[in-house]
Structures are given as C-alpha cells and as structure tokens.
Design a protein around this motif. Structure first.
Motif, PDB file in Angstrom:
ATOM      1  N   GLY A  80       0.820  -1.203   0.000  1.00 38.06           N
ATOM      2  CA  GLY A  80       0.000   0.000   0.000  1.00 38.06           C
ATOM      3  C   GLY A  80       0.852   1.251   0.000  1.00 38.06           C
ATOM      4  O   GLY A  80       2.065   1.202  -0.231  1.00 38.06           O
ATOM      5  N   MET A  81       0.186   2.378   0.287  1.00 37.52           N
ATOM      6  CA  MET A  81       0.868   3.659   0.240  1.00 37.52           C
ATOM      7  C   MET A  81       0.231   4.638   1.208  1.00 37.52           C
ATOM      8  O   MET A  81      -0.981   4.611   1.428  1.00 37.52           O
ATOM      9  CB  MET A  81       0.784   4.251  -1.155  1.00 37.52           C
ATOM     10  N   VAL A  82       1.056   5.514   1.781  1.00 38.74           N
ATOM     11  CA  VAL A  82       0.598   6.688   2.519  1.00 38.74           C
ATOM     12  C   VAL A  82       1.343   7.874   1.929  1.00 38.74           C
ATOM     13  O   VAL A  82       2.564   7.821   1.750  1.00 38.74           O
ATOM     14  CB  VAL A  82       0.898   6.596   4.033  1.00 38.74           C
ATOM     15  N   SER A  83       0.613   8.936   1.631  1.00 42.06           N
ATOM     16  CA  SER A  83       1.264  10.132   1.098  1.00 42.06           C
ATOM     17  C   SER A  83       0.816  11.360   1.872  1.00 42.06           C
ATOM     18  O   SER A  83      -0.314  11.425   2.371  1.00 42.06           O
ATOM     19  CB  SER A  83       0.928  10.311  -0.388  1.00 42.06           C
ATOM     20  N   VAL A  84       1.727  12.309   1.967  1.00 40.82           N
ATOM     21  CA  VAL A  84       1.412  13.660   2.422  1.00 40.82           C
ATOM     22  C   VAL A  84       1.990  14.561   1.336  1.00 40.82           C
ATOM     23  O   VAL A  84       3.208  14.683   1.198  1.00 40.82           O
ATOM     24  CB  VAL A  84       2.006  13.986   3.803  1.00 40.82           C
ATOM     25  N   GLU A  85       1.084  15.126   0.534  1.00 42.32           N
ATOM     26  CA  GLU A  85       1.484  15.884  -0.650  1.00 42.32           C
ATOM     27  C   GLU A  85       1.013  17.325  -0.542  1.00 42.32           C
ATOM     28  O   GLU A  85      -0.061  17.581  -0.003  1.00 42.32           O
ATOM     29  CB  GLU A  85       0.836  15.301  -1.904  1.00 42.32           C
ATOM     30  N   LEU A  86       1.803  18.231  -1.103  1.00 38.97           N
ATOM     31  CA  LEU A  86       1.416  19.628  -1.189  1.00 38.97           C
ATOM     32  C   LEU A  86       0.597  19.819  -2.452  1.00 38.97           C
ATOM     33  O   LEU A  86       1.096  19.618  -3.561  1.00 38.97           O
ATOM     34  CB  LEU A  86       2.674  20.518  -1.206  1.00 38.97           C
ATOM     35  N   ARG A  87      -0.681  20.147  -2.259  1.00 36.28           N
ATOM     36  CA  ARG A  87      -1.583  20.385  -3.382  1.00 36.28           C
ATOM     37  C   ARG A  87      -2.333  21.676  -3.137  1.00 36.28           C
ATOM     38  O   ARG A  87      -2.952  21.840  -2.080  1.00 36.28           O
ATOM     39  CB  ARG A  87      -2.590  19.245  -3.548  1.00 36.28           C
ATOM     40  N   HIS A  88      -2.270  22.579  -4.095  1.00 36.02           N
ATOM     41  CA  HIS A  88      -2.984  23.863  -4.004  1.00 36.02           C
ATOM     42  C   HIS A  88      -2.632  24.602  -2.713  1.00 36.02           C
ATOM     43  O   HIS A  88      -3.488  25.201  -2.071  1.00 36.02           O
ATOM     44  CB  HIS A  88      -4.493  23.664  -4.131  1.00 36.02           C
ATOM     45  N   GLY A  89      -1.367  24.528  -2.315  1.00 34.99           N
ATOM     46  CA  GLY A  89      -0.890  25.256  -1.150  1.00 34.99           C
ATOM     47  C   GLY A  89      -1.233  24.646   0.194  1.00 34.99           C
ATOM     48  O   GLY A  89      -0.980  25.253   1.232  1.00 34.99           O
ATOM     49  N   ARG A  90      -1.812  23.426   0.195  1.00 32.97           N
ATOM     50  CA  ARG A  90      -2.178  22.766   1.454  1.00 32.97           C
ATOM     51  C   ARG A  90      -1.635  21.340   1.437  1.00 32.97           C
ATOM     52  O   ARG A  90      -1.568  20.701   0.402  1.00 32.97           O
ATOM     53  CB  ARG A  90      -3.706  22.717   1.629  1.00 32.97           C
ATOM     54  N   TRP A  91      -1.281  20.850   2.627  1.00 32.60           N
ATOM     55  CA  TRP A  91      -0.804  19.474   2.757  1.00 32.60           C
ATOM     56  C   TRP A  91      -1.996  18.537   2.813  1.00 32.60           C
ATOM     57  O   TRP A  91      -2.949  18.779   3.549  1.00 32.60           O
ATOM     58  CB  TRP A  91       0.073  19.333   4.001  1.00 32.60           C
ATOM     59  N   HIS A  92      -1.944  17.485   1.998  1.00 34.58           N
ATOM     60  CA  HIS A  92      -3.041  16.515   1.875  1.00 34.58           C
ATOM     61  C   HIS A  92      -2.548  15.108   2.169  1.00 34.58           C
ATOM     62  O   HIS A  92      -1.527  14.685   1.620  1.00 34.58           O
ATOM     63  CB  HIS A  92      -3.631  16.536   0.460  1.00 34.58           C
ATOM     64  N   LEU A  93      -3.310  14.398   2.983  1.00 33.00           N
ATOM     65  CA  LEU A  93      -3.050  12.996   3.286  1.00 33.00           C
ATOM     66  C   LEU A  93      -3.841  12.118   2.330  1.00 33.00           C
ATOM     67  O   LEU A  93      -5.033  12.354   2.095  1.00 33.00           O
ATOM     68  CB  LEU A  93      -3.495  12.690   4.724  1.00 33.00           C
ATOM     69  N   GLY A  94      -3.195  11.102   1.803  1.00 37.68           N
ATOM     70  CA  GLY A  94      -3.857  10.090   0.991  1.00 37.68           C
ATOM     71  C   GLY A  94      -3.297   8.729   1.350  1.00 37.68           C
ATOM     72  O   GLY A  94      -2.162   8.625   1.845  1.00 37.68           O
ATOM     73  N   TYR A  95      -4.064   7.676   1.102  1.00 38.55           N
ATOM     74  CA  TYR A  95      -3.591   6.333   1.443  1.00 38.55           C
ATOM     75  C   TYR A  95      -4.441   5.284   0.753  1.00 38.55           C
ATOM     76  O   TYR A  95      -5.588   5.520   0.401  1.00 38.55           O
ATOM     77  CB  TYR A  95      -3.602   6.092   2.951  1.00 38.55           C
ATOM     78  N   TRP A  96      -3.830   4.128   0.547  1.00 38.74           N
ATOM     79  CA  TRP A  96      -4.553   2.953   0.057  1.00 38.74           C
ATOM     80  C   TRP A  96      -3.782   1.706   0.458  1.00 38.74           C
ATOM     81  O   TRP A  96      -2.595   1.755   0.753  1.00 38.74           O
ATOM     82  CB  TRP A  96      -4.809   3.004  -1.445  1.00 38.74           C
ATOM     83  N   LEU A  97      -4.514   0.587   0.476  1.00 37.33           N
ATOM     84  CA  LEU A  97      -3.945  -0.677   0.927  1.00 37.33           C
ATOM     85  C   LEU A  97      -4.526  -1.815   0.096  1.00 37.33           C
ATOM     86  O   LEU A  97      -5.728  -1.827  -0.193  1.00 37.33           O
ATOM     87  CB  LEU A  97      -4.287  -0.887   2.411  1.00 37.33           C
TER      88      LEU A  97
END
Length: 182
Positions: A80-97
């Motif tokens: 799986g994956m966990v991400s913390v990405e900068l999108r549109h000036g804000r930090w976003h958490l995403g994940y899948w398994l």
C-alpha cells in the motif's frame, strides 16, 4: 517550507519507505482491483503497470513536494501507500492498501506513523484529507487519529467515472491522537 526528504519509518509490523521503480508491478496488481480504486479519486480504472511507472518516475526522482511512502511488510512486499502531498498550497493525506491486508490495523498503524513524523517536521501545518461518503471505515480511521469533518462536496472519481459525495476533513496542528502503549 517542506518536510524534507521522505524518511524510512518503522512500526511494530511495517516499514514505510520511499517508492522504487521496482514497486510498479505490486502497485499495478493492487490498483487494478476495483475494490481499492473505487475509493480513490485520482486513480483510473483499469490500472496498468504503465500507469504505475508514469506515477513512479516523478515520485522517485524527487520532483514532487511531500512524501509518498510505500507500505511494506516484513519481507519488503509493497502492500500500500501513505502520502502527504502539497496540493494547491495545502498538505493533503492520501492512502490505500491492498485489500488482502484490510481489517488488520495496518492502515491505522501506517497513517499514524507517517502523521506523527510529519507533525514533528511540520508542527504548525494542518493536514487536509477526505473520504468518499460510502467509505465509513476510512472516515473512522481519520476520526480516531484526530481529523475533524469540515464539509461535504462532490469530486470526480476517475475509477467510477462519475461525481461522488466526498467528506472533507482536517487534522489541526497538535490534534494528532497517537495510540499509547499500555
């Protein structure tokens, strides 16, 4: 301000590490499963190895701000994956398994570890996220970690090829609920 290079994070059962190009096959296998991709907004269905490579090339070259960490088990298998990405000036958490690892607490363990490390590197930054309204398990995970709902919207799901109700969430600085050992 960025959190710096993606770290390697160990938990009781998992290792989270930066992605490698060699993760393409495992990613394609997991993301070709509609049970997984239907809960993700930006992942197409069907999903192929080339889709994984198209994503992995900029990620592994360091071209994208933030962390995209592979969730691996004891034998370094990508699950799986966990991400913390900068999108549109804000930090976003995403994940899948991968669905064969669901209901074992792996995602809670992985997301908590990533958020704990991120909050140490970026202590004043809120982390935004969200879930499709028909994904109550993911919403429970976020609420358990301290995320609070901020609203609802509709966003486009590439896998479903339609607009889907989406619950917006945010984790404010200092609000992370970390499980404590007994």
């Amino acid at each position: 301000m960025t959190p710096g290079p993606a770290p390697v994070i160990g938990t009781a059962r998992l290792s989270l590490r930066p992605h490698r190009l060699s993760d393409a096959d495992a990613m394609a296998e997991t993301l070709s499963d509609f049970a997984v991709t239907r809960m993700l907004s930006r992942v197409p269905a069907p999903y192929h190895r080339q889709d994984a490579l198209d994503w992995l090339v900029p990620v592994t070259s360091g071209a994208l701000p933030g962390w995209n960490l592979a969730i691996t088990n004891g034998d370094d298998a990508h699950i799986g994956m966990v991400s913390v990405e900068l999108r549109h000036g804000r930090w976003h958490l995403g994940y899948w398994l991968n669905r064969y690892y669901w209901r074992r607490g792996y995602m809670s363990e992985a997301v908590e570890a990533v958020l704990e490390r991120f909050s140490r590197r970026m202590p004043d930054m809120p982390v935004h996220s969200g879930v499709f309204a028909d994904n109550p398990a993911s919403l429970r995970l976020q609420e358990k970690l301290g995320f609070r709902m901020t609203g609802c919207s509709e966003i486009y799901s590439f896998a479903r090829n339609t607009m889907v109700a989406h619950v917006e969430t945010v984790l404010q600085p200092g609000a992370l609920q970390v499980a404590r050992a007994a």
